[in-house]
Motif scaffolding. Structure first.
Motif, short mmCIF file in Angstrom:
data_model
loop_
_atom_site.label_atom_id
_atom_site.label_comp_id
_atom_site.label_asym_id
_atom_site.label_seq_id
_atom_site.Cartn_x
_atom_site.Cartn_y
_atom_site.Cartn_z
N ILE A 67 44.35 46.30 36.70
CA ILE A 67 45.14 45.33 37.47
C ILE A 67 44.24 44.29 38.11
O ILE A 67 44.57 43.09 38.13
N ARG A 68 43.10 44.73 38.63
CA ARG A 68 42.16 43.77 39.22
C ARG A 68 41.69 42.75 38.19
O ARG A 68 41.53 41.58 38.50
N GLU A 69 41.47 43.23 36.96
CA GLU A 69 41.06 42.31 35.90
C GLU A 69 42.17 41.30 35.62
O GLU A 69 41.90 40.11 35.41
N ARG A 70 43.41 41.74 35.63
CA ARG A 70 44.53 40.82 35.40
C ARG A 70 44.64 39.82 36.55
O ARG A 70 44.94 38.64 36.33
N VAL A 71 44.41 40.30 37.77
CA VAL A 71 44.45 39.39 38.92
C VAL A 71 43.36 38.34 38.81
O VAL A 71 43.56 37.16 39.13
N ARG A 72 42.19 38.75 38.34
CA ARG A 72 41.11 37.79 38.16
C ARG A 72 41.49 36.73 37.13
O ARG A 72 41.24 35.53 37.32
N PHE A 73 42.13 37.18 36.05
CA PHE A 73 42.58 36.24 35.03
C PHE A 73 43.61 35.26 35.62
O PHE A 73 43.54 34.06 35.39
N ALA A 74 44.57 35.82 36.39
CA ALA A 74 45.58 34.97 37.00
C ALA A 74 44.96 33.97 37.97
O ALA A 74 45.39 32.81 38.05
#
Length: 379
Positions: A184-191
């Motif tokens: 999820i943190r990786e997705r947040v970074r992408f966002a």
């Protein structure tokens, strides 16, 4: 049953079967041989031992509730038969094992069930006084105190054992949640990166369009210039968005190493990074993409406890444990990267053996194209 806990459960079950079944079987056989005077005695005592072993095997498989009633009935019946007919003070062997397995795993009234189990063993043992001419103290010691005491001790020891397995499952669940949080943190970074790219651009485009609307009738040349700038800005944003989607926007291997380290540690995975040499800049970005894709695959598909990352001048190797024994589903992201790496005179190796997974990318002679746009498709 969460799939992440299955490997641990299988290992614990195998350990229990290897370490405990042989001594339990030998002990049961000793009871049958020592206390049987006829074949009928042997059948009765052996049925209790077999029921106990079946219960234990099902307990290791987390499937005891389905078999507990039958095993309890058999062993509970063997005990009075042993007391009254076979003259066996050890006929409680099967009941002691089955009862100690069942009671701690009851959802309610476990203490009452434990007391009832011990009381039943003591009460049945006391009936020996009705058919025996032995001294009262000897009968009480052999048929009441020792069997009931053994049942009480074994059952009491199973309560901390139950707590141990609960803690193991809680740790596995916590680890699974940490891995999900890392993704999820990786997705947040992408966002966040996507917002940085498009948020600023859209704001500027909005202002320029507002300005062009005001000047559309009074200054056509200025409007034309503004529209050209908007077109260039949107084109540049499209390119940056593609680079972000393909995971190539300002990709830096050192930053990816730090990010992978943080993700693994957040998921409770030990990570060791060895940098044998500085990476060739022409291959650095593509190697960073390999590391990012491999990190995602480990978090999603492996039950890893440790990861080792080795970086050389023109290559990177990632080895993790906890890989399933069955073949993994097709990892589309790595398949795409293999084509890109091969297109830049490199080689991407993926191996799965004995619970370990290796991903290695090498560029013996890094080409000028290394590090250009590469699609990263998460499996």
């Amino acid at each position: 049953m969460p799939e992440h806990t299955e490997p641990t459960r299988r290992r614990l079950r195998k350990l229990n079967l290897i370490m405990l079944v042989p001594p339990l079987a030998v002990g049961g056989a000793a009871v049958v041989v020592a206390d049987s005077r006829t074949w009928w005695d042997a059948v009765i005592l052996a049925s209790g031992v077999i029921a106990a072993l079946v219960a234990f095997e099902r307990w290791t498989a987390r499937d005891l509730p389905r078999f507990a009633p039958v095993c309890l009935i058999i062993t509970a019946a063997v005990w009075p038969l042993g007391v009254l007919m076979i003259d066996s003070a050890r006929a409680s062997y099967g009941l002691a094992l089955v009862g100690s397995l069942v009671v701690p795993y009851l959802k309610r009234y476990r203490a009452a069930a434990a007391v009832g189990l011990v009381g039943y063993v003591a009460a049945v043992g006391a009936t020996r006084l009705l058919v025996s001419s032995e001294g009262v103290s000897d009968v009480l010691l052999q048929y009441v105190v020792l069997p009931a005491g053994a049942v009480a001790v074994i059952t009491g020891l199973m309560f901390p054992n139950k707590r141990f397995y609960d803690v193991v499952e809680e740790l596995q669940e916590s680890r699974r949640r940490e891995a999900e949080l890392a993704v999820i943190r990786e997705r947040v970074r992408f966002a966040s990166d996507l917002h940085d790219i498009q948020g600023h651009t859209l704001h500027v485009v909005k202002l320029k369009i507002a300005l062009a609307r005001k000047l559309v009738r009074s200054d056509a040349d200025r409007v034309d210039n503004e529209l050209r700038e908007i077109y260039a800005l949107v084109s540049d944003t499209i390119n940056q968005t593609k680079e972000l989607a393909y995971a190539q926007r300002r990709l830096n291997l050192s930053a990816e190493l730090e990010n992978a380290k943080n993700l693994f540690e957040a998921a409770g995975i030990r990570v060791r990074i060895r940098r044998e040499a500085e990476v060739d800049p022409r291959a650095g970005e593509l190697l960073g993409q390999v590391l990012r894709e491999t990190t995602t695959n480990i978090l999603r598909h492996a039950q890893a406890s440790q990861v080792e990352i080795t970086v050389s001048r023109s290559g990177i190797t990632v080895v993790n444990d906890g890989a399933p024994l069955t073949p993994l589903p097709e990892l589309r992201g790595l398949a795409t990267l293999r084509e890109r790496v091969a297109g830049n005179a490199g080689e991407l190796t993926v191996e799965q053996t004995d619970g370990r997974f290796l991903t290695a990318a090498t560029f013996p002679h890094p080409g000028p194209g290394a590090g250009t746009e590469t699609r990263a498709e998460t499996p």
